[in-house]
Design a protein around this motif. Structure first.
Motif, PDB file in Angstrom:
ATOM      1  N   GLU A 173      -5.021   0.446 -10.451  1.00  0.00           N
ATOM      2  CA  GLU A 173      -3.895   0.643  -9.367  1.00  0.00           C
ATOM      3  C   GLU A 173      -3.006  -0.567  -9.119  1.00  0.00           C
ATOM      4  OE1 GLU A 173      -5.017   4.152  -6.151  1.00  0.00           O
ATOM      5  OE2 GLU A 173      -6.387   2.388  -6.447  1.00  0.00           O
ATOM      6  N   PHE A 174      -3.834  -1.849  -9.001  1.00  0.00           N
ATOM      7  CA  PHE A 174      -3.118  -3.289  -8.509  1.00  0.00           C
ATOM      8  C   PHE A 174      -2.236  -3.385  -9.656  1.00  0.00           C
ATOM      9  CE2 PHE A 174      -2.962  -7.646  -8.346  1.00  0.00           C
ATOM     10  CZ  PHE A 174      -2.588  -7.740  -6.958  1.00  0.00           C
ATOM     11  N   LEU A 187      -7.299  -0.509  -3.198  1.00  0.00           N
ATOM     12  CA  LEU A 187      -6.437  -0.494  -4.583  1.00  0.00           C
ATOM     13  C   LEU A 187      -7.702  -1.103  -5.435  1.00  0.00           C
ATOM     14  CD1 LEU A 187      -3.515  -2.524  -3.440  1.00  0.00           C
ATOM     15  CD2 LEU A 187      -3.653   0.045  -4.048  1.00  0.00           C
ATOM     16  N   TYR A 200       0.837  -1.203  -0.105  1.00  0.00           N
ATOM     17  CA  TYR A 200      -0.054  -0.082  -0.012  1.00  0.00           C
ATOM     18  C   TYR A 200       0.702   1.182  -0.016  1.00  0.00           C
ATOM     19  CZ  TYR A 200      -4.529  -2.171  -0.205  1.00  0.00           C
ATOM     20  OH  TYR A 200      -5.505  -2.952  -0.562  1.00  0.00           O
ATOM     21  N   ASP A 258      -0.557   2.382  -3.413  1.00  0.00           N
ATOM     22  CA  ASP A 258      -1.645   3.166  -3.394  1.00  0.00           C
ATOM     23  C   ASP A 258      -1.529   4.616  -3.429  1.00  0.00           C
ATOM     24  OD1 ASP A 258      -4.473   3.856  -2.480  1.00  0.00           O
ATOM     25  OD2 ASP A 258      -3.950   3.731  -0.488  1.00  0.00           O
TER      26      ASP A 258
END
Length: 187
Positions: free
Chosen positions: A151-152, A147, A136, A140
């Motif tokens: 984003e991941f 997420l 994160y 993040d």
């Protein structure tokens, strides 16, 4: 891949007829239930988190949501795990982490999966909370504590160490080897 490399070479060399015969030997009904999968893999006496993880893996492979893994779903799962492109695998990891299906992964969801993986593998090198915090901190970017799929995937690709850690922790090669060899553990 480690010690499973030569076994994986054998798995990749198998033809569809072999896979179908193996599937039908393991599950003559043509369908695998969650209970049968756990029995096939010798997964008894697990912690609640580990059991929940296996459930989540099963449900991600049960693509039509009917409570069974049929031969097509079985082959799709094996193919993803053995030959899947990185984006496909990351999407599958995301789906596995997103336990409530809301399209976002929060820290608790991710930590639960990592705890479960450690309970199954009996490998407790790094506390799950530390792994989640690292992910994160780096991925993040908005600091929302959740997420999205985008984003991941982009975060994993931008940080090779995170990608390597995810790949290592989410590796189900040992599960495939057990399925292919037909080995059942008695606990």
């Amino acid at each position: 891949m480690g010690a499973y490399g030569s076994n994986l070479d054998d798995i990749l060399a198998e033809d569809m007829h072999h896979w179908y015969n193996k599937f039908m030997r393991e599950s003559p009904s043509g369908l695998i239930t969650l209970f049968e999968l756990k029995a096939m893999l010798g997964l008894t006496g697990m912690t609640e988190e580990a059991s929940s993880y296996v459930d989540q893996v099963f449900y991600t492979f049960d693509m039509d949501g009917d409570g069974y893994i049929d031969f097509v779903e079985y082959i799709a799962a094996v193919s993803l795990l053995l030959k899947g492109e990185i984006n496909q695998k990351l999407k599958w990891y995301f789906k596995l982490f997103d336990q409530d299906g809301n399209g976002k992964i929060d820290k608790d969801e991710m930590e639960t999966i990592f705890k479960a993986i450690q309970d199954i593998t009996r490998s407790y090198d790094v506390p799950p909370q530390d792994i989640v915090n690292l992910i994160y901190e780096r991925v993040d970017v908005n600091g929302e504590g959740e997420l999205t799929l985008e984003e991941f995937i982009s975060g994993a690709k931008e940080h090779p160490d995170i990608m390597e850690m995810l790949t290592k922790m989410m590796d189900l090669t040992n599960v495939l080897v057990i399925i292919v060899q037909g080995r059942r553990k008695s606990v």
